[in-house]
Design a protein around this motif. Sequence first.
Motif, mmCIF file in Angstrom:
data_model
loop_
_atom_site.group_PDB
_atom_site.id
_atom_site.type_symbol
_atom_site.label_atom_id
_atom_site.label_comp_id
_atom_site.label_asym_id
_atom_site.label_seq_id
_atom_site.Cartn_x
_atom_site.Cartn_y
_atom_site.Cartn_z
ATOM 1 N N ARG A 138 0.822 -1.210 0.000
ATOM 2 C CA ARG A 138 0.000 0.000 0.000
ATOM 3 C C ARG A 138 0.856 1.260 0.000
ATOM 4 O O ARG A 138 0.558 2.245 -0.686
ATOM 5 C CB ARG A 138 -0.951 -0.016 1.208
ATOM 6 N N ILE A 208 -9.398 6.083 -8.256
ATOM 7 C CA ILE A 208 -9.912 5.145 -7.265
ATOM 8 C C ILE A 208 -11.150 4.479 -7.850
ATOM 9 O O ILE A 208 -12.135 5.144 -8.172
ATOM 10 C CB ILE A 208 -10.213 5.829 -5.920
ATOM 11 N N SER A 209 -11.061 3.183 -8.062
ATOM 12 C CA SER A 209 -12.136 2.468 -8.723
ATOM 13 C C SER A 209 -11.995 0.992 -8.409
ATOM 14 O O SER A 209 -10.897 0.522 -8.082
ATOM 15 C CB SER A 209 -12.067 2.685 -10.241
ATOM 16 N N ASP A 210 -13.115 0.269 -8.494
ATOM 17 C CA ASP A 210 -12.987 -1.182 -8.502
ATOM 18 C C ASP A 210 -12.155 -1.566 -9.718
ATOM 19 O O ASP A 210 -12.223 -0.921 -10.763
ATOM 20 C CB ASP A 210 -14.361 -1.852 -8.622
ATOM 21 N N CYS A 243 -5.484 -7.223 -1.886
ATOM 22 C CA CYS A 243 -5.794 -5.863 -2.358
ATOM 23 C C CYS A 243 -6.845 -5.183 -1.501
ATOM 24 O O CYS A 243 -6.819 -3.957 -1.343
ATOM 25 C CB CYS A 243 -6.271 -5.912 -3.800
ATOM 26 N N THR A 244 -7.769 -5.951 -0.959
ATOM 27 C CA THR A 244 -8.950 -5.336 -0.345
ATOM 28 C C THR A 244 -8.922 -5.292 1.174
ATOM 29 O O THR A 244 -9.651 -4.497 1.777
ATOM 30 C CB THR A 244 -10.220 -6.101 -0.778
ATOM 31 N N TRP A 253 -8.114 -1.182 -3.350
ATOM 32 C CA TRP A 253 -9.423 -1.049 -3.991
ATOM 33 C C TRP A 253 -10.026 -2.443 -4.036
ATOM 34 O O TRP A 253 -9.362 -3.452 -3.760
ATOM 35 C CB TRP A 253 -9.340 -0.490 -5.422
ATOM 36 N N GLU A 254 -11.297 -2.507 -4.355
ATOM 37 C CA GLU A 254 -11.962 -3.793 -4.522
ATOM 38 C C GLU A 254 -11.530 -4.417 -5.847
ATOM 39 O O GLU A 254 -11.438 -3.739 -6.863
ATOM 40 C CB GLU A 254 -13.482 -3.621 -4.533
ATOM 41 N N GLN A 416 -12.041 12.498 -7.191
ATOM 42 C CA GLN A 416 -11.555 11.332 -6.452
ATOM 43 C C GLN A 416 -10.250 11.616 -5.714
ATOM 44 O O GLN A 416 -10.018 11.075 -4.630
ATOM 45 C CB GLN A 416 -11.378 10.159 -7.420
ATOM 46 N N ARG A 421 -11.613 8.890 -2.601
ATOM 47 C CA ARG A 421 -12.866 8.142 -2.472
ATOM 48 C C ARG A 421 -13.484 7.992 -3.846
ATOM 49 O O ARG A 421 -13.378 8.880 -4.692
ATOM 50 C CB ARG A 421 -13.840 8.866 -1.538
ATOM 51 N N ARG A 422 -14.197 6.891 -4.005
ATOM 52 C CA ARG A 422 -14.850 6.621 -5.285
ATOM 53 C C ARG A 422 -16.144 7.436 -5.354
ATOM 54 O O ARG A 422 -17.151 7.074 -4.762
ATOM 55 C CB ARG A 422 -15.155 5.127 -5.388
#
Length: 979
Positions: A138, A208-210, A243-244, A253-254, A416, A421-422
């Motif tokens: 991270r 920032i995104s899935d 990752c999550t 991120w997801e 973002q 934040r998404r």
Amino acid sequence: MPRIESTAARLARLGFADAAGAARLVEQAEVDLDGLLESLVAVPDPALALTSLTRLAEREPAALDRLRADEGLRARVLAVLGVSAALGDHLVRHPGQLELLAVPTLVEHRAALLRAVGAEPDAAEPRASAADPLVALRVAYRGRLAHVAARDLTGQATLPEVTAELSDLAGAALEAALAIARAEVDDDEVRLAVVGMGKCGARELNYISDVDVIFVAEPRDGADETKALRTATRLAQAMMRACTVATPEGSLWEVDAGLRPEGRSGPLVRTLASHLAYYRRWAKTWEFQALLKARPVAGDLELGAAYVEEVNELVWSAATRDNFVEDVQAMRRRVEAHVRSEGERQIKLGPGGLRDIEFAVQLLQLVHGRLDPLLRRRATLPALAALSRGGYVARDDSRGLAEAYSFLRQVEHLLQLHRMRRTHVLPTDADDLRRLGRALGMQVDPVGEFTTRWRRHANEARRLHEKLFYRPLLQAVARLPDSEARLSTAAAAARLRALGYVDPDGALRHIAALSAGVSRRASIQRTLLPVMLGWFADTPDPDAGLLGFRQVSDKLGATPWYLRLLRDETAVAARMARVLGTSRYATGLLTNAPEAVGLLGSDQELAVRSPEALFGEASAAVSRHGDDTETAVAAVRALRRRELFRIAVADISGLIDIERVGVALSSLNDVTIQAALDAAIGKVSAESRGPLPTRFAVIAMGRLGGMESSYASDADVMFVHHPLPDAAERDASDAAFAVANELRRLLALPAPDPPLLIDPDLRPEGRQGPLVRTLASYRAYYARWSSPWEAQALLRARFSAGDAELGAAFLAGIDELRYPAGGVTDGALREIRRLKARMEAERLPRGADPALHTKLGPGGLSDVEWVAQLLQLRHAGTTPSLRTTRTLEALRAATAHELLDAGDADELSRAWRFASRIRDAIMLVKGRPGDSVPADARERNLIAQTLGYPPDGSEDFRDDYRRVTRRARHVVDRVFYGA
């Protein structure tokens, strides 16, 4: 205090909005910011940058000297701090990563992230060995994210370069996460490829995104496939978790694997052969749309490349699939549903948002990319450019949409970056808007200029279906300026077919007829058609809609107000498209009365008119034409045609329910009969040179009597007359016959409108009995000869037209028969049941499916009506509220008096409404009557959509009808037959 005031004054001169607050922050930090404050003024949010800078100085004082010494580093760091509170926090925690931002050019990510987790970058399958690889991943990832943001915010990287680098950084993080997973799971027996999808696959990821992925696995030589897939699944799960999972440094991120075959219900990992088997047999078109962007990003890249190569062949043949049009329509509905559900400040899913542009570009690729390999691009902007070069999109349109897309993506990034934040929702706070505007280079009035530019670009994108789908169709058939994109006829036909037009060649002929030429009319049509074509595509029958539009335009095209109305009043044009693409019946009415287009402007114009207002207009028409009865009745029928159109459009638009449709149609028929009767009486009187020697009334029967007329209903009536006191009975009788026959003749004359056929066969003795009887004759017949079925038929008797006093006397005379004081006798009950059973056995048309026959089938209209009528025959003598000619009113009254269970009444009412709506919908859609749910799938689909089902809801519609009528039949068996 003087020192703070001095600092505040200096900051105010530099341009800080809150100079006092900024001064307190500077003094409290007790660090020397000389040489840096001037640089802060130019950043998007100086106060935000100052906050992070003072915290950084407290944590790492030497950092300020580094910034003073390196102008490039200073510009990049302050740009990040002036936009992103989240990355400012990160740099405060890890000031050593400032050195990353010192590099103004692209840096390598994969090896760096692998080293961060303790893996060897050059190993075939690196494994992590760091003490805490999750935290290390991270920290390393966010440092490189800050480097990308610094180059982005200082203009050292273009938008495509930024999104590509973000995608590559995500791929490197997935590789490092896979290395962490390999430290947990022994993967010696399996090869695992991670295929990026969506924005990651297209190298157009945001901050920032899935991250969408698909996993492909193959056992190594000699390994058991089942065991290998089990290992690969554990490996993929561990990678996603790496990752999550939350750590002191947050999460990345997801990782979303929901685009895999069967979605979340399917296995997480499949072999290549399993993937291909699913896609060849089961996949929907939207899944191939998703595969447009597939790209190997981590793991076994050779296996990932093999997967992409295999699925590409399927992607570019998707447009030839049998269900392509239906799937495209479903995709468009999903996009429209997002557009409706999101506010306009949602820049991704809202109107004119990113999803609008992406969807349109991808759909055009699917339609035309099968034959044009140059369109096979993953990312939106390169694909849009290729569509423009190939002539599928006008150059100006392509440029405008590319600008809108780029602007919205930049705004998305800035939103973002602030908190990492998404989010895709524009703020309303002025400070937030000011930060966005300044980050985009707007200095004078950042809030106002940003809002103006955003609305301009959103409006440009909102028209994308016109710009990308429909306008180029015109260039295939009409002379337009050379600057416009041109499609070949074959390409235009392919596009129309993809949008749901069954006969694209016919559609192109209509477009050519409407838009070719240099007249003002053709020019306005070229403005209207792109929009209208889109609206037609959203209707059940686009081909019929376009044909109807051409027919109406041919009749009204030279009328000045017509095209101007459609051009200037969007609501009129949209509703017209909906009506023409739904109802051949309404289209026929409109082509014969095209001036009725003016009714489409508002819901108020479509409100059903009162019988009094209609009768006043009809009476005026009869009076205006004096002795010319045929012309007078033609005017009345024209009035009826216009009102039928009003009712049909209100029905199609959902403004009136089925009960109100029946009442409106029945009232309109009453008015028409009354006006025609007045004309007939006038003619007979003129021919006999004297007033009519008898009073005359029309008694409505059947569905007309029940105020339940459908669009296809005849007018079931009986004629009654009563001689005047001084008139000879023979003269009175002859005059009454003459009036009845003239009435029938006038309403049966050939005319360009739906006929109102007068059917008098429910009279005593049927066709063998006299057409007209006196009041006394009716009473004598019913007293001596009437059978149970006639008493039942008289339950629907209602005064319709003529002498109201005579009509009331007739109804009073039959009340004892239809509302027997003692109820129905056992013998009569047996006769009614026997007659009903015989009707079910004998009257159903040969070959008809009883379960789908709305009138005579089980649980259909006849079943429900006979139950209501039996309850009336039994109880109306003692229960006055049952004395109604309307089926649903009778059921409600029976329920109120506990003569019928409320649940049973609901089942019966539901079936009656459904069957009635279907019969009306058949007439509306096909322009001819029908009593059965169509067996033909296309016809059934048109009916289903008219009733509110989605284009793929044909089977649901049929199943719903069977279920509703089956339940109603259970009630009929108990209540009517006593089973």
